[in-house]
Write a protein that holds these residues in place. Structure first.
Motif, PDB file in Angstrom:
ATOM      1  N   SER A   5     -38.208  70.110  32.098  1.00 30.20           N
ATOM      2  CA  SER A   5     -37.903  70.522  33.466  1.00 30.20           C
ATOM      3  C   SER A   5     -38.001  72.098  33.458  1.00 30.20           C
ATOM      4  O   SER A   5     -38.243  72.526  34.533  1.00 30.20           O
ATOM      5  N   ARG A   6     -37.991  73.009  32.342  1.00 35.85           N
ATOM      6  CA  ARG A   6     -38.122  74.327  32.546  1.00 35.85           C
ATOM      7  C   ARG A   6     -39.635  74.513  32.664  1.00 35.85           C
ATOM      8  O   ARG A   6     -40.017  75.528  32.827  1.00 35.85           O
ATOM      9  N   PHE A   7     -40.794  73.644  32.411  1.00 33.09           N
ATOM     10  CA  PHE A   7     -42.037  73.921  32.714  1.00 33.09           C
ATOM     11  C   PHE A   7     -42.527  73.642  34.290  1.00 33.09           C
ATOM     12  O   PHE A   7     -43.998  73.887  34.515  1.00 33.09           O
ATOM     13  N   PHE A   8     -41.636  72.689  35.149  1.00 35.58           N
ATOM     14  CA  PHE A   8     -42.156  72.592  36.350  1.00 35.58           C
ATOM     15  C   PHE A   8     -41.300  73.102  37.312  1.00 35.58           C
ATOM     16  O   PHE A   8     -39.999  73.482  37.256  1.00 35.58           O
ATOM     17  N   GLY A   9     -41.945  73.266  38.560  1.00 35.33           N
ATOM     18  CA  GLY A   9     -41.171  73.878  39.668  1.00 35.33           C
ATOM     19  C   GLY A   9     -40.919  75.234  39.682  1.00 35.33           C
ATOM     20  O   GLY A   9     -40.154  75.887  40.360  1.00 35.33           O
ATOM     21  N   LYS A  10     -41.731  75.987  38.691  1.00 37.16           N
ATOM     22  CA  LYS A  10     -41.411  77.425  38.533  1.00 37.16           C
ATOM     23  C   LYS A  10     -42.123  77.872  39.832  1.00 37.16           C
ATOM     24  O   LYS A  10     -43.518  77.903  39.750  1.00 37.16           O
ATOM     25  N   LYS A  11     -41.798  78.868  40.418  1.00 34.53           N
ATOM     26  CA  LYS A  11     -42.507  79.870  41.735  1.00 34.53           C
ATOM     27  C   LYS A  11     -42.972  81.313  40.689  1.00 34.53           C
ATOM     28  O   LYS A  11     -42.291  81.833  40.219  1.00 34.53           O
ATOM     29  N   GLN A  12     -44.089  81.372  41.088  1.00 36.86           N
ATOM     30  CA  GLN A  12     -44.676  82.582  40.552  1.00 36.86           C
ATOM     31  C   GLN A  12     -44.424  83.780  41.490  1.00 36.86           C
ATOM     32  O   GLN A  12     -45.063  83.942  42.545  1.00 36.86           O
ATOM     33  N   THR A  13     -43.561  84.777  41.307  1.00 37.07           N
ATOM     34  CA  THR A  13     -43.190  85.767  42.047  1.00 37.07           C
ATOM     35  C   THR A  13     -43.581  86.974  41.590  1.00 37.07           C
ATOM     36  O   THR A  13     -43.309  87.958  42.480  1.00 37.07           O
ATOM     37  N   ASP A  14     -44.006  87.440  40.556  1.00 43.40           N
ATOM     38  CA  ASP A  14     -44.390  88.558  39.975  1.00 43.40           C
ATOM     39  C   ASP A  14     -45.925  88.482  40.267  1.00 43.40           C
ATOM     40  O   ASP A  14     -46.811  88.080  39.485  1.00 43.40           O
ATOM     41  N   ALA A  15     -46.534  89.300  41.319  1.00 41.97           N
ATOM     42  CA  ALA A  15     -48.063  89.581  41.747  1.00 41.97           C
ATOM     43  C   ALA A  15     -48.926  90.345  40.464  1.00 41.97           C
ATOM     44  O   ALA A  15     -49.727  90.024  40.366  1.00 41.97           O
ATOM     45  N   VAL A  19     -52.489  86.793  32.789  1.00 41.55           N
ATOM     46  CA  VAL A  19     -52.861  85.461  32.447  1.00 41.55           C
ATOM     47  C   VAL A  19     -52.870  85.437  30.979  1.00 41.55           C
ATOM     48  O   VAL A  19     -53.717  86.127  30.454  1.00 41.55           O
ATOM     49  N   ARG A  20     -52.072  84.629  30.348  1.00 43.42           N
ATOM     50  CA  ARG A  20     -52.100  84.435  28.816  1.00 43.42           C
ATOM     51  C   ARG A  20     -52.546  83.069  28.542  1.00 43.42           C
ATOM     52  O   ARG A  20     -52.596  82.271  29.477  1.00 43.42           O
ATOM     53  N   VAL A  21     -53.078  82.922  27.434  1.00 39.58           N
ATOM     54  CA  VAL A  21     -53.797  81.673  26.965  1.00 39.58           C
ATOM     55  C   VAL A  21     -53.039  81.175  25.751  1.00 39.58           C
ATOM     56  O   VAL A  21     -52.834  81.833  24.876  1.00 39.58           O
ATOM     57  N   GLY A  22     -52.959  79.778  25.695  1.00 31.29           N
ATOM     58  CA  GLY A  22     -52.601  79.238  24.432  1.00 31.29           C
ATOM     59  C   GLY A  22     -51.301  78.342  24.368  1.00 31.29           C
ATOM     60  O   GLY A  22     -51.200  77.338  23.668  1.00 31.29           O
ATOM     61  N   ARG A  32     -52.950  75.057  37.826  1.00 34.17           N
ATOM     62  CA  ARG A  32     -52.796  75.195  39.003  1.00 34.17           C
ATOM     63  C   ARG A  32     -53.907  76.187  39.693  1.00 34.17           C
ATOM     64  O   ARG A  32     -54.198  75.915  40.719  1.00 34.17           O
ATOM     65  N   VAL A  33     -54.613  77.049  38.721  1.00 29.31           N
ATOM     66  CA  VAL A  33     -55.810  77.779  39.026  1.00 29.31           C
ATOM     67  C   VAL A  33     -56.739  76.848  39.474  1.00 29.31           C
ATOM     68  O   VAL A  33     -57.400  77.151  40.456  1.00 29.31           O
ATOM     69  N   TYR A  34     -57.009  76.068  38.599  1.00 31.07           N
ATOM     70  CA  TYR A  34     -57.989  75.044  38.949  1.00 31.07           C
ATOM     71  C   TYR A  34     -57.937  74.374  40.426  1.00 31.07           C
ATOM     72  O   TYR A  34     -59.053  74.191  40.863  1.00 31.07           O
ATOM     73  N   TYR A  35     -56.989  73.849  40.537  1.00 26.01           N
ATOM     74  CA  TYR A  35     -56.864  73.234  41.895  1.00 26.01           C
ATOM     75  C   TYR A  35     -56.932  74.212  42.890  1.00 26.01           C
ATOM     76  O   TYR A  35     -57.739  73.827  43.779  1.00 26.01           O
ATOM     77  N   GLN A  36     -56.384  75.272  42.736  1.00 28.90           N
ATOM     78  CA  GLN A  36     -56.570  76.228  43.940  1.00 28.90           C
ATOM     79  C   GLN A  36     -57.862  76.730  44.053  1.00 28.90           C
ATOM     80  O   GLN A  36     -58.477  76.845  45.238  1.00 28.90           O
ATOM     81  N   ILE A  48     -57.588  85.044  50.179  1.00 29.58           N
ATOM     82  CA  ILE A  48     -56.941  84.572  48.811  1.00 29.58           C
ATOM     83  C   ILE A  48     -55.420  84.642  48.760  1.00 29.58           C
ATOM     84  O   ILE A  48     -54.867  83.977  47.718  1.00 29.58           O
ATOM     85  N   ASN A  49     -54.831  85.255  49.646  1.00 27.39           N
ATOM     86  CA  ASN A  49     -53.289  85.293  49.715  1.00 27.39           C
ATOM     87  C   ASN A  49     -52.675  83.782  50.034  1.00 27.39           C
ATOM     88  O   ASN A  49     -51.509  83.557  49.665  1.00 27.39           O
ATOM     89  N   PHE A  50     -53.701  82.830  50.307  1.00 26.88           N
ATOM     90  CA  PHE A  50     -53.220  81.499  50.267  1.00 26.88           C
ATOM     91  C   PHE A  50     -53.241  80.741  49.026  1.00 26.88           C
ATOM     92  O   PHE A  50     -52.726  79.814  48.751  1.00 26.88           O
ATOM     93  N   LEU A  51     -53.579  81.347  47.981  1.00 29.23           N
ATOM     94  CA  LEU A  51     -54.024  80.915  46.546  1.00 29.23           C
ATOM     95  C   LEU A  51     -53.440  81.949  45.671  1.00 29.23           C
ATOM     96  O   LEU A  51     -54.153  82.644  44.931  1.00 29.23           O
ATOM     97  N   PRO A  52     -52.032  81.944  45.379  1.00 30.01           N
ATOM     98  CA  PRO A  52     -51.260  83.106  44.620  1.00 30.01           C
ATOM     99  C   PRO A  52     -51.642  82.914  43.271  1.00 30.01           C
ATOM    100  O   PRO A  52     -52.088  83.948  42.776  1.00 30.01           O
ATOM    101  N   ASP A  53     -51.859  81.886  42.454  1.00 35.36           N
ATOM    102  CA  ASP A  53     -52.239  81.833  41.294  1.00 35.36           C
ATOM    103  C   ASP A  53     -53.743  82.204  40.822  1.00 35.36           C
ATOM    104  O   ASP A  53     -54.171  82.631  39.992  1.00 35.36           O
ATOM    105  N   MET A  54     -54.718  81.677  41.580  1.00 29.30           N
ATOM    106  CA  MET A  54     -55.865  81.914  41.595  1.00 29.30           C
ATOM    107  C   MET A  54     -56.095  83.464  41.829  1.00 29.30           C
ATOM    108  O   MET A  54     -56.965  84.131  41.262  1.00 29.30           O
ATOM    109  N   ALA A  55     -55.311  84.231  42.848  1.00 29.00           N
ATOM    110  CA  ALA A  55     -55.458  85.473  42.998  1.00 29.00           C
ATOM    111  C   ALA A  55     -55.164  86.227  41.723  1.00 29.00           C
ATOM    112  O   ALA A  55     -56.026  87.202  41.410  1.00 29.00           O
TER     113      ALA A  55
END
Length: 208
Positions: A5-15, A19-22, A32-36, A48-55
């Protein structure tokens, strides 16, 4: 029931988030970035504002726009990272491309599609958490065994009808409807779930 549950439904609010990896959160962010990026390249989205994660991904890694078309370079860079870091197969990305193509014909379809995928992911991991339970105790070093267990669980989700738990039975019925609309195969779902399960086992346990 839902250990994810803690991995899903999280909103990215900090612009300004980088991006960290691993880890688990990094994997889901890159998905999410790939989908966008696919949506941007297929629909010709220029805002690009329509696509926050990709931005955030684009700005953090300084990915240049290719041929004045948003999403093309971002998609290629994100795909390369997912393949190199997590070993995701090429067919996995092809199914995403096909799913977006069939479901997102206009910009108006964007929100509905992304919400549908989020609902699919939440229901899927809730059922997986319920059905696999003890299997999560299998040591992470036995990846082949864990993969086989995941494959069987996914197959059960989309074929069995004799679940004792009524909530599981109903959720599996919903997942089959999602799968039909999203146009994903069981192989795609298995690869998606397996990577999440594998990463979940590596996450540090929360302090009491």
């Amino acid at each position: 029931m839902n250990i994810f549950s803690r991995f899903f439904g999280k909103k990215q609010t900090d612009a300004a988030e980088t991006v960290r990896v691993g880890g688990m959160e990094d994997f889901m962010t890159l998905i999410r970035v790939y989908y966008q990026a696919v949506i941007a390249s297929q629909l010709g989205i220029s805002n690009i504002n329509f696509l926050p994660d990709m931005a955030v991904f684009k700005r953090t890694l300084k990915v240049p726009t290719q041929n004045n078309k948003l999403g093309v370079a971002e998609k290629a860079r994100c795909k390369k990272m997912l393949m190199e870091i997590y070993g995701i197969s090429d067919s996995f990305f092809k199914e995403i491309d096909n799913s977006v193509k069939k479901n997102c014909r206009t910009v108006n379809d964007l929100k509905t599609y992304l919400l549908m995928f989020q609902g699919f992911s939440q229901d899927l991991m809730m059922v997986v958490g319920n059905l696999m339970q003890w299997k999560f105790r299998v040591p992470g070093m036995f990846k082949k065994m864990l993969r086989t267990m995941t494959e069987k669980t996914v197959h059960d989700i989309f074929s069995r009808t004799d679940f004792k738990d009524e909530s599981v039975r109903k959720t599996c019925a919903n997942l089959r409807q999602y799968l039909h609309v999203l146009h994903y195969s069981e192989d795609w779902v298995t690869e998606y779930v397996y990577n999440i399960v594998l990463l979940a086992k590596k996450e540090p346990k929360p302090k009491a």
